[in-house]
Design an enzyme around this catalytic site. Structure first.
Site, short mmCIF file in Angstrom:
data_model
loop_
_atom_site.label_atom_id
_atom_site.label_comp_id
_atom_site.label_asym_id
_atom_site.label_seq_id
_atom_site.Cartn_x
_atom_site.Cartn_y
_atom_site.Cartn_z
NE ARG A 1 14.74 48.05 27.80
CZ ARG A 1 14.77 47.20 28.82
NH1 ARG A 1 15.91 46.63 29.31
NH2 ARG A 1 13.47 46.82 29.40
CE LYS B 1 2.00 50.00 44.22
NZ LYS B 1 2.02 48.60 43.73
CG HIS C 1 -2.65 54.47 41.77
ND1 HIS C 1 -1.53 53.81 42.28
CD2 HIS C 1 -4.01 54.07 42.02
CE1 HIS C 1 -2.36 52.31 42.12
NE2 HIS C 1 -3.78 52.69 42.13
CE LYS D 1 -7.70 55.02 43.51
NZ LYS D 1 -8.22 55.09 42.21
CD GLU E 1 -6.42 44.99 42.88
OE1 GLU E 1 -5.91 44.27 42.29
OE2 GLU E 1 -6.00 46.56 42.51
CG HIS F 1 -1.76 51.24 47.26
ND1 HIS F 1 -1.07 52.02 46.92
CD2 HIS F 1 -1.91 50.38 46.41
CE1 HIS F 1 -0.84 51.91 45.63
NE2 HIS F 1 -1.18 50.79 45.46
#
Length: 514
Positions: free
Chosen positions: A62, A173, A203, A207, A241, A265
């Protein structure tokens, strides 16, 4: 300088596959995903000769900007986020001529009509033959409207294996917010597009280590013969993480860790680890077996909502020696938020192979390190031959590292040199980077290439997504109805709430240190 192949043939095992000419359109092209992952991935494919010779990439967003402004921004992005530095100027010089930008609201009929005319001009200019990949890198709420507009403008062709041209849609997702919303979204999309044209991207499935799971399991009889409840005690899947939620406070307040991470995942990793042998390596054969696993997972009940699931939310703490704020102090987060940033669950698969084997899944933000791995913990050896007083011989553990440092390790027991019979665990370690002498390609590289080719093996099918929501939605509903009074319940930089350790301790087990 990398050589760009004139007729790209991507090698798959001992086979090669040619890629059709096409235009790849990225909706939401001014977002972080485009600059950090998608354009660098497409640049790498160009650099290594894995794009069709007749190829165009168009950003759709946009914000007002010219083609040249978009190209300049994307060059800066590739320079910053490419896995191969510095940028190859000759490759970029060729690539930027295939890079364009289109300004439109996602719901503007006029914008899509102009877009259609623009794509037709690009077809003539670049010889892309009308083939399209539409990558929806937008908020999920825009998915149905974008697909509806593409359909109204005849940019989505009716699905046919015999057609001279094709159109496909990659969707980021999350696909739905719950079991019912995922079912409703699927039904709405099917008004405009065939399921075989939908590529739900995860994703993690791109891997290298995840792709290697099938080869590792089914081409090595030494492991596949042990892959059952006779030899395996339990399986742990960890996705940790060290980062917080950053600028995604608004998103996380709506989604939480389970929707953001576990439903997609981690459930994908579980199904790949636990699936039966497919009869061949086609997409449907592999995904059929993954769905069978999900269909066999015991649902949560009123008795297991508390005993088999733990949630957490990080408070302030330290990461790499630096103090960080708690979740409730993050931008766009409610001061009394009940959203989980950590979750751990115990699941059972009700089939002959896995009867009685618990699968423990845990994922969290602001943990001590970034690590995703699958650990297969084997049962102890029979007898007490090497069990000395006050000691215990450790179990063999096979660990598949998804990230970082992709690889596989095996922990086994060996005798320490000397006159005693003391046994000590040692590790055999395989690293992709060390053995093959190169860094594995980014997941998005493989997945984008697969979609252009029409290979949906590494994308989630409708029934995979729906079954994953079926398992986890009752737990999310229970958590929504029963507020957690002790949030925050783990400090940033720790391995999660105490309840997660107790989840395994009740079974006489403990989490592996990642």
């Amino acid at each position: 300088m990398a050589k760009i192949k004139e007729h790209p043939l991507e090698e798959i095992g001992h086979q090669q596959r040619s890629l059709d000419p096409c235009i790849l359109v990225i909706f939401g092209a001014t977002g972080d995903l485009t600059s950090r992952k998608l354009i660098p991935a497409i640049y790498h494919l160009k650099r290594e000769g894995h794009l069709p010779s007749n190829f165009v990439c168009v950003g759709f967003a946009r914000r007002e900007k010219t083609h040249d402004e978009f190209r300049k921004e994307m060059k800066e992005a590739v320079s910053s986020f490419s896995r191969v530095k510095p940028i190859d100027e000759s490759v970029w010089g060729s690539f930027e001529k295939q890079l364009y930008y289109h300004v439109s609201d996602f719901d503007s009929r006029e914008g899509y009509q102009n877009f259609k005319s623009f794509l037709e001009k690009l077809d003539l200019q670049h010889g892309t033959k009308g083939n399209r990949v539409f990558y929806l890198s937008t908020q999920p709420s825009y998915f149905p409207k974008i697909i509806q507009r593409l359909n109204e403008t005849n940019l989505l062709y009716p699905y046919s294996e015999e057609s001279d041209k094709w159109s496909r849609v990659i969707m980021e997702k999350p696909f739905g917010h719950s079991f019912q919303s995922a079912c409703d979204l699927q039904q709405e999309l099917l008004n405009y597009i065939n399921e075989k044209q939908l590529y739900r991207i995860d994703h993690y499935l791109g891997k290298e280590t995840v792709q290697n799971l099938l080869a590792f399991r089914f081409s090595n009889s030494i492991f596949e013969s042990l892959w059952n409840n006779r030899y395996i005690d339990h399986i742990q899947i960890t996705a940790a993480e060290e980062l917080g939620i950053g600028t995604r406070g608004k998103f996380y307040e709506e989604e939480g860790l389970v929707r953001d991470f576990m439903q997609n995942h981690m459930m994908q990793l579980l199904s790949l680890v636990a699936m039966e042998t497919p009869h061949n390596l086609t997409a449907d054969a592999i995904r059929n077996e993954k769905v069978k696993v999900l269909e066999c997972i015991s649902p949560f009940s009123s008795n297991t909502f508390i005993t088999d699931a733990v949630r957490g939310q990080y408070g302030k703490g330290f990461i790499d020696g630096k103090e960080v704020i708690g979740y409730r102090d993050e931008e766009n987060v409610a001061k009394d938020s009940n959203v989980e940033t950590y979750a751990a669950v115990k699941l059972f698969i009700d089939n002959w192979r896995w009867d009685g084997v618990p699968f423990y899944l845990r994922g969290g933000k602001r943990l001590p390190k970034r690590a995703t791995e699958i650990s297969i913990v084997f049962k102890g050896a029979p007898g007490k031959l090497f069990h000395l007083p006050n000691t215990k011989v450790e179990s063999n553990v096979l660990t598949i590292r998804i990230q970082p440092n992709e690889g596989i390790s095996l922990k086994m027991n060996c005798k320490i040199p000397g006159p005693t019979n003391t046994v000590q665990p040692v590790k055999m370690d395989f690293s992709y980077g060390s053995f093959f002498g190169l860094t594995p390609p980014e997941a998005y590289e493989r997945l984008i290439c697969d979609c252009i080719y029409g290979d949906s093996t590494l994308f989630a099918r409708e029934d995979e997504v729906i079954n994953s929501w079926r398992i986890l939605t009752p737990l999310l509903d229970f958590w929504q109805e029963n507020k957690e009074r002790e949030f925050p319940n783990y400090a940033a930089g720790s391995f999660g709430p105490k309840g997660a350790d107790e989840l395994l301790q009740r079974d006489g087990k403990k989490w592996r240190l990642v």
